[in-house]
Design an enzyme around this catalytic site. Structure first.
Site, PDB file in Angstrom:
ATOM      1  N   GLY A  26     -14.829  -0.989  -8.367  1.00  0.00           N
ATOM      2  CA  GLY A  26     -13.482  -0.443  -8.362  1.00  0.00           C
ATOM      3  C   GLY A  26     -12.524  -1.348  -9.102  1.00  0.00           C
ATOM      4  O   GLY A  26     -12.842  -2.488  -9.458  1.00  0.00           O
ATOM      5  N   ASP A  47       1.027   1.798   3.350  1.00  0.00           N
ATOM      6  CA  ASP A  47       0.448   2.492   2.188  1.00  0.00           C
ATOM      7  C   ASP A  47      -0.712   3.382   2.631  1.00  0.00           C
ATOM      8  O   ASP A  47      -1.798   3.351   2.029  1.00  0.00           O
ATOM      9  CB  ASP A  47      -0.012   1.491   1.135  1.00  0.00           C
ATOM     10  CG  ASP A  47      -0.110   2.119  -0.256  1.00  0.00           C
ATOM     11  OD1 ASP A  47       0.460   3.209  -0.464  1.00  0.00           O
ATOM     12  OD2 ASP A  47      -0.756   1.515  -1.135  1.00  0.00           O
ATOM     13  N   GLY A  57      -8.003  -1.980  -9.346  1.00  0.00           N
ATOM     14  CA  GLY A  57      -6.700  -1.607  -8.805  1.00  0.00           C
ATOM     15  C   GLY A  57      -5.622  -2.526  -9.317  1.00  0.00           C
ATOM     16  O   GLY A  57      -5.837  -3.332 -10.242  1.00  0.00           O
ATOM     17  N   GLY A  58      -4.437  -2.412  -8.709  1.00  0.00           N
ATOM     18  CA  GLY A  58      -3.297  -3.186  -9.159  1.00  0.00           C
ATOM     19  C   GLY A  58      -3.478  -4.684  -8.985  1.00  0.00           C
ATOM     20  O   GLY A  58      -2.878  -5.476  -9.711  1.00  0.00           O
TER      21      GLY A  58
END
Length: 302
Positions: free
Chosen positions: A13, A124, A15-16
């Protein structure tokens, strides 16, 4: 080999905060997920310190259980959850049957009960952060993950950056306005997630709550006024238990990662020492990381 402990096997994966890898923990022999931070801005390191401090142990929560660093490389280790996410399930199957929606919402609320009980607000909650065990044709097992923006209840230190903290569409109205962290904000997000499970529509396309066995719960979660919203995850669970919901007929949740590739142990210059017994260079690097993060968290210099 990372920090003398984690052998990165394959990237699973991105992500940010950086990339996520399947790895083998050389101390335990177990497969784990390792988040490797990207460029280390002060804000990113502050988020890392915040996330690695989370220590909630619960069957429906996946939180970090270790970290390591060497020079400019910082990694965060957590349990490996190979079934993808609820976002994957929605993308592949669309709206889910009422029984499966109720099961997933119940598991999410159960996990949030533990998170809120630890004095934290996730901030979140969304389908991409709801991980799934690879249960095959058995009922799904949800794990709430990604605590990168989690904060203590009503803690002003984590609301000093401009703008709202969270994901558009899932944030409660007061959260979008920059309110201090409160558990009711997570409950609003649960309502948005439940509505997405029911309709297959993301928040931007959601309208009113349709006729559905979970409608009484979702309407109470999506109340704009936090004072009128369900106050706790336990209260939401009690309401859910009173609803008449059919048995679940869930889609299968496969192992999306497959067999782990064989890792190759590096030696010599390619091997990095474990932070527990690293040399003075690693100690200095780690000290700089921690001091920099604490400065950001404490707002110094003014």
């Amino acid at each position: 080999m990372v920090a003398g402990r984690y052998v990165l096997l394959d990237q699973i994966g991105v992500g940010g905060m950086g990339s996520v890898w399947r790895a083998r923990d050389q101390r335990t022999g177990c497969l784990v997920a390792v988040k490797v931070l990207g460029q280390h801005s002060s804000a990113l390191l502050a988020r890392f310190v915040r996330e690695q401090a989370i220590r909630v142990r619960h069957p429906h929560v996946v939180a970090p259980h270790g970290w390591a660093a060497e020079d400019d490389l910082v990694v965060l280790a957590m349990e490996l959850v190979p079934g993808g996410s609820v976002a994957d399930l929605l993308r592949e199957h669309g709206p889910l049957d009422p029984g499966t929606v109720a099961l997933l919402v119940e598991q999410l609320l159960t996990g949030l009960t533990a998170v809120h009980g630890a004095g934290l607000v996730h901030r979140d909650v969304k389908p991409a952060n709801l991980l799934l065990e690879a249960t095959g044709h058995e009922p799904p097992h949800l794990r709430l993950g990604d605590f990168g923006v989690a904060a203590p209840v009503a803690d002003r230190r984590f609301t000093t950056v401009p703008g709202a903290i969270g994901t558009d569409g899932y944030m409660a109205p007061e959260q979008a306005r920059g309110a201090l962290p409160e558990p009711t904000q997570d409950l609003y997000a649960v309502g948005r997630v439940a509505l997405e499970l029911m309709t297959g529509l993301p928040p931007a396309r959601q309208r009113e709550v349709p006729s559905h066995p979970l409608r009484p719960l979702v309407e109470r979660l999506l109340v704009p006024d936090p004072e009128q919203r369900l106050a706790t995850a336990e209260a939401a669970l009690r309401l859910l238990a009173r609803l008449s919901v059919p048995a679940a007929d869930p889609p299968p949740v496969p192992d999306r990662l497959g067999p782990a590739p064989r890792g190759r142990r590096t030696t010599g210059a390619g091997r990095v020492a474990d932070v527990d017994w690293a040399g003075w260079g690693a100690v200095v690097a780690l000290t700089g990381v921690v001091v920099g993060c604490l400065c950001v968290l404490l707002g110094w210099p003014p």
